[in-house]
Design a protein around this motif. Structure first.
Motif, short mmCIF file in Angstrom:
data_model
loop_
_atom_site.label_atom_id
_atom_site.label_comp_id
_atom_site.label_asym_id
_atom_site.label_seq_id
_atom_site.Cartn_x
_atom_site.Cartn_y
_atom_site.Cartn_z
N SER A 124 0.77 -1.06 -0.18
CA SER A 124 0.04 -0.01 0.05
C SER A 124 0.90 1.46 0.06
O SER A 124 2.03 1.22 0.61
CB SER A 124 -0.95 0.02 1.27
N GLY A 125 0.47 2.32 -0.65
CA GLY A 125 1.05 3.59 -0.71
C GLY A 125 2.26 3.38 -1.76
O GLY A 125 3.01 4.27 -1.91
N ALA A 126 2.54 2.41 -2.52
CA ALA A 126 3.60 2.22 -3.50
C ALA A 126 2.93 3.18 -4.82
O ALA A 126 1.66 3.63 -4.89
CB ALA A 126 3.48 0.83 -4.10
N ASP A 127 3.84 3.20 -5.79
CA ASP A 127 3.29 3.72 -7.08
C ASP A 127 2.47 2.93 -8.01
O ASP A 127 2.92 2.40 -9.08
CB ASP A 127 4.43 4.33 -7.77
N PHE A 128 1.27 2.90 -7.53
CA PHE A 128 0.18 1.98 -8.30
C PHE A 128 -0.02 2.05 -9.92
O PHE A 128 0.05 1.12 -10.70
CB PHE A 128 -1.03 1.94 -7.46
N ALA A 129 0.14 3.49 -9.89
CA ALA A 129 0.01 3.94 -11.39
C ALA A 129 1.23 3.30 -12.32
O ALA A 129 1.15 2.57 -13.40
CB ALA A 129 -0.24 5.31 -11.88
N GLY A 130 2.43 3.51 -11.84
CA GLY A 130 3.48 3.24 -12.58
C GLY A 130 3.59 1.62 -12.53
O GLY A 130 4.16 0.91 -13.52
N ILE A 131 3.29 1.09 -11.42
CA ILE A 131 3.38 -0.44 -11.28
C ILE A 131 2.51 -1.16 -12.32
O ILE A 131 2.81 -1.99 -12.94
CB ILE A 131 3.37 -0.98 -10.03
#
Length: 158
Positions: A124-131
């Motif tokens: 959670s809190g990761a760069d979801f869009a980039g990943i």
């Protein structure tokens, strides 16, 4: 007085998918929290709807196996699974898959030498869009196939 942390395996039952691996159960390592709950400690290869860090309620059978009954608390983490295309530029290399996702600091586990699927926990809190963009691009480029085993609203909306 310190209490010892008890690591257990919590088993999940599911209907096998046609054209997929034939298993109908998966055991995930977990830290027991109390008599019937545990926090999942690894990324699932087969089970959908659960991710590392989630808390599950389980029932222990007469053989001492702990069977998941329900997820009672979501961690906010997501689970994605990636399988390199054998004829693609990465070959059957789980290391190459890891290298492509290394920029995001994701930890992953390999299913087996025979089937080098990599299961990643996306915190959670990761760069979801980039990943999210990288697996889609890699699939379009013929590097791999991927799926989301567990996504949050934040993941789907990124």
């Amino acid at each position: 007085m310190e209490s010892a942390v008890e690591e257990i395996k919590v088993w999940f039952r599911f209907v096998p998918r046609e054209g997929w691996l034939p298993q109908d159960t998966e055991g995930l390592w977990a830290t027991r929290l109390d008599v019937d709950t545990a926090r999942v400690r690894n990324a699932p290869f087969l089970q959908d709807g659960v991710s590392e860090g989630d808390v599950v309620r389980f029932q222990t059978d007469s053989d001492g196996l702990h069977w998941a009954a329900e997820r009672i608390s979501a961690s906010g983490n997501c689970a994605i699974r990636v399988v390199a295309v054998p004829t693609g530029p990465l070959g059957c290399s789980p290391q190459a898959v890891h290298q492509r996702l290394a920029a995001f600091g994701l930890g992953g586990e390999v299913f087996s030498d025979d089937f080098p699927m990599v299961a990643f926990t996306v915190p959670s809190g990761a760069d979801f869009a980039g990943i999210k963009a990288l697996p889609a691009q890699g699939q379009e480029a013929g590097w791999w196939h991927f799926e989301v085993g567990c996504g949050t609203d934040e993941w789907w909306n990124a």
